[in-house]
Motif scaffolding. Structure first.
Motif, PDB file in Angstrom:
ATOM      1  N   THR A   1       0.835  -1.196   0.000  1.00 15.24           N
ATOM      2  CA  THR A   1       0.000   0.000   0.000  1.00 15.24           C
ATOM      3  C   THR A   1       0.872   1.250   0.000  1.00 15.24           C
ATOM      4  N   VAL A   2       0.468   2.228  -0.804  1.00 16.14           N
ATOM      5  CA  VAL A   2       1.124   3.530  -0.857  1.00 16.14           C
ATOM      6  C   VAL A   2       0.079   4.566  -0.451  1.00 16.14           C
ATOM      7  N   THR A   3       0.420   5.395   0.534  1.00 15.95           N
ATOM      8  CA  THR A   3      -0.506   6.420   1.014  1.00 15.95           C
ATOM      9  C   THR A   3      -0.150   7.762   0.391  1.00 15.95           C
ATOM     10  N   GLY A   4      -1.161   8.434  -0.159  1.00 11.70           N
ATOM     11  CA  GLY A   4      -0.966   9.726  -0.799  1.00 11.70           C
ATOM     12  C   GLY A   4      -1.923  10.761  -0.262  1.00 11.70           C
ATOM     13  N   PRO A   5      -1.956  11.941  -0.862  1.00 12.06           N
ATOM     14  CA  PRO A   5      -2.811  13.028  -0.393  1.00 12.06           C
ATOM     15  C   PRO A   5      -4.311  12.707  -0.427  1.00 12.06           C
ATOM     16  N   ALA A   6      -4.749  11.866  -1.349  1.00 13.24           N
ATOM     17  CA  ALA A   6      -6.175  11.552  -1.476  1.00 13.24           C
ATOM     18  C   ALA A   6      -6.535  10.192  -0.884  1.00 13.24           C
ATOM     19  N   GLY A   7      -5.592   9.552  -0.210  1.00 17.86           N
ATOM     20  CA  GLY A   7      -5.879   8.252   0.391  1.00 17.86           C
ATOM     21  C   GLY A   7      -4.825   7.223   0.050  1.00 17.86           C
ATOM     22  N   GLU A   8      -5.263   5.987  -0.089  1.00 14.69           N
ATOM     23  CA  GLU A   8      -4.335   4.882  -0.295  1.00 14.69           C
ATOM     24  C   GLU A   8      -4.526   4.225  -1.655  1.00 14.69           C
ATOM     25  N   ASN A   9      -3.407   3.715  -2.199  1.00 17.36           N
ATOM     26  CA  ASN A   9      -3.415   2.877  -3.401  1.00 17.36           C
ATOM     27  C   ASN A   9      -2.847   1.524  -3.007  1.00 17.36           C
ATOM     28  N   GLU A  10      -3.591   0.467  -3.304  1.00 17.37           N
ATOM     29  CA  GLU A  10      -3.094  -0.890  -3.082  1.00 17.37           C
ATOM     30  C   GLU A  10      -2.552  -1.397  -4.415  1.00 17.37           C
ATOM     31  N   ILE A  11      -1.268  -1.742  -4.423  1.00 18.56           N
ATOM     32  CA  ILE A  11      -0.602  -2.169  -5.646  1.00 18.56           C
ATOM     33  C   ILE A  11      -0.317  -3.659  -5.548  1.00 18.56           C
ATOM     34  N   THR A  12      -0.668  -4.384  -6.590  1.00 18.46           N
ATOM     35  CA  THR A  12      -0.434  -5.820  -6.643  1.00 18.46           C
ATOM     36  C   THR A  12       0.510  -6.118  -7.798  1.00 18.46           C
ATOM     37  N   ALA A  13       1.582  -6.846  -7.484  1.00 19.08           N
ATOM     38  CA  ALA A  13       2.547  -7.268  -8.501  1.00 19.08           C
ATOM     39  C   ALA A  13       2.564  -8.786  -8.544  1.00 19.08           C
ATOM     40  N   GLU A  14       2.526  -9.319  -9.733  1.00 13.34           N
ATOM     41  CA  GLU A  14       2.611 -10.759  -9.980  1.00 13.34           C
ATOM     42  C   GLU A  14       3.759 -10.989 -10.949  1.00 13.34           C
TER      43      GLU A  14
ATOM     44  N   GLY B   1       4.508   0.418 -22.359  1.00 12.00           N
ATOM     45  CA  GLY B   1       3.725   1.167 -23.333  1.00 12.00           C
ATOM     46  C   GLY B   1       3.276   2.512 -22.793  1.00 12.00           C
ATOM     47  N   PHE B   2       2.687   2.522 -21.622  1.00 13.37           N
ATOM     48  CA  PHE B   2       2.362   3.758 -20.926  1.00 13.37           C
ATOM     49  C   PHE B   2       2.198   3.434 -19.444  1.00 13.37           C
ATOM     50  N   PRO B   3       2.440   4.424 -18.579  1.00 15.04           N
ATOM     51  CA  PRO B   3       2.448   4.157 -17.134  1.00 15.04           C
ATOM     52  C   PRO B   3       1.047   4.087 -16.542  1.00 15.04           C
ATOM     53  N   ILE B   4       0.977   3.555 -15.331  1.00 18.27           N
ATOM     54  CA  ILE B   4      -0.233   3.618 -14.521  1.00 18.27           C
ATOM     55  C   ILE B   4      -0.108   4.902 -13.702  1.00 18.27           C
ATOM     56  N   VAL B   5      -1.156   5.732 -13.723  1.00 21.18           N
ATOM     57  CA  VAL B   5      -1.089   7.029 -13.059  1.00 21.18           C
ATOM     58  C   VAL B   5      -2.314   7.236 -12.179  1.00 21.18           C
ATOM     59  N   CYS B   6      -2.080   7.731 -10.962  1.00 22.71           N
ATOM     60  CA  CYS B   6      -3.156   8.174 -10.068  1.00 22.71           C
ATOM     61  C   CYS B   6      -2.844   9.622  -9.713  1.00 22.71           C
ATOM     62  N   LEU B   7      -3.491  10.550 -10.400  1.00 27.27           N
ATOM     63  CA  LEU B   7      -3.227  11.970 -10.177  1.00 27.27           C
ATOM     64  C   LEU B   7      -3.586  12.440  -8.770  1.00 27.27           C
ATOM     65  N   PRO B   8      -4.747  12.056  -8.196  1.00 26.07           N
ATOM     66  CA  PRO B   8      -5.067  12.544  -6.853  1.00 26.07           C
ATOM     67  C   PRO B   8      -4.018  12.155  -5.798  1.00 26.07           C
ATOM     68  N   ASN B   9      -3.408  10.980  -5.950  1.00 19.04           N
ATOM     69  CA  ASN B   9      -2.397  10.528  -4.990  1.00 19.04           C
ATOM     70  C   ASN B   9      -0.968  10.751  -5.474  1.00 19.04           C
ATOM     71  N   LYS B  10      -0.819  11.408  -6.628  1.00 22.33           N
ATOM     72  CA  LYS B  10       0.497  11.710  -7.206  1.00 22.33           C
ATOM     73  C   LYS B  10       1.357  10.450  -7.345  1.00 22.33           C
ATOM     74  N   LEU B  11       0.729   9.370  -7.837  1.00 26.64           N
ATOM     75  CA  LEU B  11       1.386   8.074  -7.983  1.00 26.64           C
ATOM     76  C   LEU B  11       1.577   7.755  -9.463  1.00 26.64           C
ATOM     77  N   VAL B  12       2.776   7.270  -9.799  1.00 27.75           N
ATOM     78  CA  VAL B  12       3.075   6.840 -11.161  1.00 27.75           C
ATOM     79  C   VAL B  12       3.823   5.520 -11.076  1.00 27.75           C
ATOM     80  N   ILE B  13       3.402   4.546 -11.880  1.00 24.65           N
ATOM     81  CA  ILE B  13       4.108   3.271 -11.982  1.00 24.65           C
ATOM     82  C   ILE B  13       4.578   3.141 -13.420  1.00 24.65           C
ATOM     83  N   GLU B  14       5.897   3.142 -13.601  1.00 19.82           N
ATOM     84  CA  GLU B  14       6.492   3.004 -14.932  1.00 19.82           C
ATOM     85  C   GLU B  14       7.177   1.650 -15.027  1.00 19.82           C
TER      86      GLU B  14
END
Length: 127
Positions: free
Chosen positions: A60-73, A99-112
């Motif tokens: 889990t990554v906590t940001g300004p708008a709450g939490e993002n749960e990230i799952t990697a397989e 190809g392109f990243p996963i982005v969550c603007l409210p939590n300022k999260l980017v997965i490249e």
């Protein structure tokens, strides 16, 4: 008749070598490390070798708008749950290439995602 059999043999050898080259290239692409870099507010907070995973990993990554749960397989990654209002990052689904990243603007999260094959990428202008 002798010339015809020479050309048939030559064409078969070239076709076989081409098939072997394609198989080798495909195998090399699979063997390359695929790294998922997780950034929050522009700062790298975690790197995961997706091809090195043997079982699913969730954090889990906590940001300004709450939490993002990230799952990697093995070979792929996604945002499986987010507390942000728009859920765009969750709806982006699984990613396995850069190809392109996963982005969550409210939590300022980017997965490249990057791989060793991305060292000399061909873009739309060159390709």
């Amino acid at each position: 008749m002798k010339k015809t059999s020479f050309w048939v043999i030559l064409i078969c050898v070239i076709a076989a070598l081409s098939a072997l080259a394609l198989l080798w290239q495909h195998h090399q692409a699979k063997a390359d490390a695929v790294i998922a870099n997780v950034y929050q507010d522009g700062e790298l907070i975690r790197s995961i070798d997706l091809n090195g995973l043997t079982e699913p990993e969730t954090f889990t990554v906590t940001g300004p708008a709450g939490e993002n749960e990230i799952t990697a397989e093995p070979g792929r990654i996604c945002v499986s749950h987010a507390s942000c209002p728009d859920q765009v990052c969750v709806n982006m689904g699984w990613r396995s290439d850069g190809g392109f990243p996963i982005v969550c603007l409210p939590n300022k999260l980017v997965i490249e995602i990057e791989s060793a094959a991305d060292e000399n990428p061909i873009d739309g202008v060159v390709g």
